[in-house]
Write a protein that holds these residues in place. Structure first.
Motif, PDB file in Angstrom:
ATOM      1  N   TYR A  31       0.810  -1.213   0.000  1.00  0.00           N
ATOM      2  CA  TYR A  31       0.000   0.000   0.000  1.00  0.00           C
ATOM      3  C   TYR A  31       0.841   1.259   0.000  1.00  0.00           C
ATOM      4  O   TYR A  31       1.852   1.350   0.689  1.00  0.00           O
ATOM      5  CB  TYR A  31      -0.904   0.030   1.233  1.00  0.00           C
ATOM      6  CG  TYR A  31      -1.820  -1.169   1.334  1.00  0.00           C
ATOM      7  CD1 TYR A  31      -1.475  -2.249   2.129  1.00  0.00           C
ATOM      8  CD2 TYR A  31      -3.014  -1.201   0.635  1.00  0.00           C
ATOM      9  CE1 TYR A  31      -2.298  -3.353   2.217  1.00  0.00           C
ATOM     10  CE2 TYR A  31      -3.851  -2.297   0.716  1.00  0.00           C
ATOM     11  CZ  TYR A  31      -3.487  -3.374   1.512  1.00  0.00           C
ATOM     12  OH  TYR A  31      -4.315  -4.466   1.586  1.00  0.00           O
ATOM     13  N   ARG A  52       4.591   2.808  -2.162  1.00  0.00           N
ATOM     14  CA  ARG A  52       4.751   1.506  -1.519  1.00  0.00           C
ATOM     15  C   ARG A  52       6.182   1.220  -1.100  1.00  0.00           C
ATOM     16  O   ARG A  52       6.434   0.694  -0.018  1.00  0.00           O
ATOM     17  CB  ARG A  52       4.263   0.400  -2.462  1.00  0.00           C
ATOM     18  CG  ARG A  52       2.783   0.366  -2.663  1.00  0.00           C
ATOM     19  CD  ARG A  52       2.402  -0.747  -3.592  1.00  0.00           C
ATOM     20  NE  ARG A  52       2.926  -0.543  -4.940  1.00  0.00           N
ATOM     21  CZ  ARG A  52       2.750  -1.397  -5.933  1.00  0.00           C
ATOM     22  NH1 ARG A  52       2.105  -2.528  -5.728  1.00  0.00           N
ATOM     23  NH2 ARG A  52       3.233  -1.134  -7.116  1.00  0.00           N
ATOM     24  N   ALA A  97      -4.313   4.106   4.042  1.00  0.00           N
ATOM     25  CA  ALA A  97      -3.645   3.254   3.059  1.00  0.00           C
ATOM     26  C   ALA A  97      -4.444   3.242   1.763  1.00  0.00           C
ATOM     27  O   ALA A  97      -5.681   3.251   1.790  1.00  0.00           O
ATOM     28  CB  ALA A  97      -3.509   1.828   3.591  1.00  0.00           C
ATOM     29  N   GLN A  98      -3.721   3.239   0.664  1.00  0.00           N
ATOM     30  CA  GLN A  98      -4.398   3.158  -0.625  1.00  0.00           C
ATOM     31  C   GLN A  98      -3.751   2.086  -1.481  1.00  0.00           C
ATOM     32  O   GLN A  98      -2.546   1.895  -1.468  1.00  0.00           O
ATOM     33  CB  GLN A  98      -4.385   4.511  -1.341  1.00  0.00           C
ATOM     34  CG  GLN A  98      -3.037   5.057  -1.677  1.00  0.00           C
ATOM     35  CD  GLN A  98      -3.091   6.389  -2.408  1.00  0.00           C
ATOM     36  OE1 GLN A  98      -2.078   6.904  -2.825  1.00  0.00           O
ATOM     37  NE2 GLN A  98      -4.264   6.955  -2.575  1.00  0.00           N
ATOM     38  N   VAL A  99      -4.618   1.410  -2.217  1.00  0.00           N
ATOM     39  CA  VAL A  99      -4.155   0.332  -3.074  1.00  0.00           C
ATOM     40  C   VAL A  99      -3.474   0.905  -4.314  1.00  0.00           C
ATOM     41  O   VAL A  99      -2.417   0.423  -4.731  1.00  0.00           O
ATOM     42  CB  VAL A  99      -5.335  -0.571  -3.473  1.00  0.00           C
ATOM     43  CG1 VAL A  99      -4.877  -1.640  -4.457  1.00  0.00           C
ATOM     44  CG2 VAL A  99      -5.955  -1.205  -2.228  1.00  0.00           C
ATOM     45  N   TYR A 105      -8.220   6.823  -0.773  1.00  0.00           N
ATOM     46  CA  TYR A 105      -7.666   5.995   0.296  1.00  0.00           C
ATOM     47  C   TYR A 105      -8.707   4.964   0.709  1.00  0.00           C
ATOM     48  O   TYR A 105      -9.877   5.282   0.921  1.00  0.00           O
ATOM     49  CB  TYR A 105      -7.229   6.872   1.464  1.00  0.00           C
ATOM     50  CG  TYR A 105      -5.917   7.547   1.180  1.00  0.00           C
ATOM     51  CD1 TYR A 105      -5.852   8.713   0.422  1.00  0.00           C
ATOM     52  CD2 TYR A 105      -4.716   6.994   1.619  1.00  0.00           C
ATOM     53  CE1 TYR A 105      -4.640   9.307   0.114  1.00  0.00           C
ATOM     54  CE2 TYR A 105      -3.497   7.593   1.330  1.00  0.00           C
ATOM     55  CZ  TYR A 105      -3.475   8.741   0.575  1.00  0.00           C
ATOM     56  OH  TYR A 105      -2.278   9.320   0.268  1.00  0.00           O
ATOM     57  N   ASP A 106      -8.232   3.748   0.828  1.00  0.00           N
ATOM     58  CA  ASP A 106      -9.140   2.632   1.048  1.00  0.00           C
ATOM     59  C   ASP A 106      -9.323   2.282   2.521  1.00  0.00           C
ATOM     60  O   ASP A 106     -10.362   1.737   2.909  1.00  0.00           O
ATOM     61  CB  ASP A 106      -8.618   1.403   0.290  1.00  0.00           C
ATOM     62  CG  ASP A 106      -8.438   1.681  -1.193  1.00  0.00           C
ATOM     63  OD1 ASP A 106      -7.285   1.879  -1.639  1.00  0.00           O
ATOM     64  OD2 ASP A 106      -9.458   1.714  -1.901  1.00  0.00           O
TER      65      ASP A 106
END
Length: 118
Positions: A31, A52, A97-99, A105-106
């Motif tokens: 992430y 990441r 966190a983001q994929v 952002y997830d």
């Protein structure tokens, strides 16, 4: 991803704090990570993001020079070093966190409160 932000507290103006963001249920290495903050009576604002593998970092213009983001994927932790803190930095700080970098952002942590006394 369950994110846990920590390290907030009360600090005098001009002081420093280091915030940490850890995940208890899975690795953070896939992430991109970001820090946001929300001050009293204010909208949530972006602080900084890191990709990441840490090869790119993006700061909000107002945060450059005093705040530093880093990550230690071996420790599954992302850090926010904050120096020369001022009263306007008083806020709840959130990690997220983001994929896909550059998207939304997830996952969000619960926040940690930073209070700067003048």
């Amino acid at each position: 991803v369950q994110l846990q932000a920590s390290g907030g507290g009360l600090v005098q103006a001009g002081g420093s704090l280091r915030l940490s963001c850890a995940a208890s249920d899975r690795t953070l290495s896939p992430y991109s990570m970001g820090w946001f903050r929300q001050g009293p009576g204010k909208e949530r604002e972006f602080v900084v993001a890191i990709t990441r593998n840490g090869d790119s970092i993006y700061y909000a213009d107002s945060m450059k020079g005093r705040f530093t983001i880093s990550r230690d994927n071996a420790r599954n932790t992302v850090y926010l070093q904050m120096n020369s803190l001022q009263s306007e930095d008083t806020a709840i700080y959130y990690c997220a966190a983001q994929v896909y970098f550059g998207g939304g952002y997830d996952y969000w942590g619960q926040g940690t409160l930073v209070t700067v006394s003048s």
